[in-house]
Design a protein around this motif. Sequence first.
Motif, PDB file in Angstrom:
ATOM      1  N   VAL A   1       8.265  -2.090  -5.392  1.00  0.00           N
ATOM      2  CA  VAL A   1       8.098  -2.856  -6.619  1.00  0.00           C
ATOM      3  C   VAL A   1       6.626  -2.854  -7.025  1.00  0.00           C
ATOM      4  O   VAL A   1       5.756  -3.225  -6.224  1.00  0.00           O
ATOM      5  N   LEU A   2       6.359  -2.445  -8.260  1.00  0.00           N
ATOM      6  CA  LEU A   2       4.998  -2.465  -8.794  1.00  0.00           C
ATOM      7  C   LEU A   2       4.722  -3.850  -9.365  1.00  0.00           C
ATOM      8  O   LEU A   2       5.400  -4.311 -10.276  1.00  0.00           O
TER       9      LEU A   2
ATOM     10  N   LEU B   1       1.684   3.255  -4.519  1.00  0.00           N
ATOM     11  CA  LEU B   1       3.131   3.405  -4.474  1.00  0.00           C
ATOM     12  C   LEU B   1       3.576   4.848  -4.665  1.00  0.00           C
ATOM     13  O   LEU B   1       4.681   5.215  -4.278  1.00  0.00           O
ATOM     14  N   VAL B   2       2.718   5.676  -5.267  1.00  0.00           N
ATOM     15  CA  VAL B   2       3.023   7.101  -5.334  1.00  0.00           C
ATOM     16  C   VAL B   2       3.216   7.650  -3.924  1.00  0.00           C
ATOM     17  O   VAL B   2       4.101   8.465  -3.672  1.00  0.00           O
ATOM     18  N   GLN B   3       2.377   7.180  -2.987  1.00  0.00           N
ATOM     19  CA  GLN B   3       2.503   7.624  -1.604  1.00  0.00           C
ATOM     20  C   GLN B   3       3.781   7.064  -0.970  1.00  0.00           C
ATOM     21  O   GLN B   3       4.444   7.732  -0.179  1.00  0.00           O
TER      22      GLN B   3
ATOM     23  N   PRO C   1       0.313  -3.922  -6.413  1.00  0.00           N
ATOM     24  CA  PRO C   1      -0.122  -3.823  -7.806  1.00  0.00           C
ATOM     25  C   PRO C   1      -0.703  -2.468  -8.175  1.00  0.00           C
ATOM     26  O   PRO C   1      -0.991  -2.223  -9.347  1.00  0.00           O
ATOM     27  N   ALA C   2      -0.908  -1.587  -7.205  1.00  0.00           N
ATOM     28  CA  ALA C   2      -1.558  -0.295  -7.457  1.00  0.00           C
ATOM     29  C   ALA C   2      -0.527   0.824  -7.491  1.00  0.00           C
ATOM     30  O   ALA C   2       0.053   1.204  -6.465  1.00  0.00           O
TER      31      ALA C   2
ATOM     32  N   GLY D   1       0.804  -1.211   0.000  1.00  0.00           N
ATOM     33  CA  GLY D   1       0.000   0.000   0.000  1.00  0.00           C
ATOM     34  C   GLY D   1       0.840   1.265   0.000  1.00  0.00           C
ATOM     35  O   GLY D   1       1.758   1.431  -0.800  1.00  0.00           O
ATOM     36  N   THR D   2       0.547   2.157   0.934  1.00  0.00           N
ATOM     37  CA  THR D   2       1.267   3.435   1.016  1.00  0.00           C
ATOM     38  C   THR D   2       2.661   3.281   1.602  1.00  0.00           C
ATOM     39  O   THR D   2       3.397   4.253   1.696  1.00  0.00           O
ATOM     40  N   GLY D   3       3.010   2.073   2.012  1.00  0.00           N
ATOM     41  CA  GLY D   3       4.364   1.805   2.486  1.00  0.00           C
ATOM     42  C   GLY D   3       4.659   2.234   3.903  1.00  0.00           C
ATOM     43  O   GLY D   3       5.816   2.241   4.331  1.00  0.00           O
ATOM     44  N   ARG D   4       3.628   2.516   4.676  1.00  0.00           N
ATOM     45  CA  ARG D   4       3.905   3.114   5.985  1.00  0.00           C
ATOM     46  C   ARG D   4       4.578   2.145   6.954  1.00  0.00           C
ATOM     47  O   ARG D   4       5.341   2.572   7.819  1.00  0.00           O
TER      48      ARG D   4
END
Length: 244
Positions: free
Chosen positions: A83-84, A71-73, A66-67, A44-47
């Motif tokens: 990784v997308l 990953l923009v966040q 996959p979104a 997700g947002t990588g938090r």
Amino acid sequence: MADRSFSDVSLAALYDALNPWGPSDEFYLDLVMSARSVLDVGCGTGRLLTRAREEGHQGRLCGLDPAAAMLVQARGRADVEWVLGDLGSVRWEREFDLVVMTGHAFQVLLGDEEVRSALTAVRQALGDGGRFVFETRNPGARAWETWRPDRAREVRDAHGDTVRVRHAVETPVLGDRVTFSETFEHARWGCPRVSRSTLRFLGADALRGFLAEAGLVVREQYGDWGRRPLSPTAPEIITVAGRA
């Protein structure tokens, strides 16, 4: 394909506000901090990985999602691998001490073959002695019955404006799949934005069966984030698994 709530940049930006840091995040953070190399599937947002790095994690941290909008966040943090993709498009061979799937991400795996393929990929990614930790909502707790339009929530976006979010489950609910919509309303938007999702609610026995097929064995299972024993109506099925 990722649901609109994850693939729409304006909706993805609301994820952390709608899902504030809590006991589940602390549970996973403890695990991440004790592992040298970590793969976060559906990051997700990588938090989670961002917080781990902020807390001083010195090893390898890799987030997979996959979104692109999520990953923009995440990509504001350059010292984490982002990784997308998903477990069907990327492969690792015994590279990680810990693989996690947080935020009930495991429940987006709807078909039997999709579950089997994902678990096989997880097993391949785990090094010797590695652990796979994930959670699913316990079907016995019937959480979807609380996802009603009259329980709308309001959060603030990055500009301080109010966004109203409500859920509606498609009935009747049959089998182990629950389909629902999320409606997002914002004064500046011309019309509401709607995301439709389906989640699979697998019980503990079914999870054990799929894990065994993939060469994984359950080491521990809990019913909540306080590590209480799993019961028929516990809110969560938190599973710690390893190579068989």
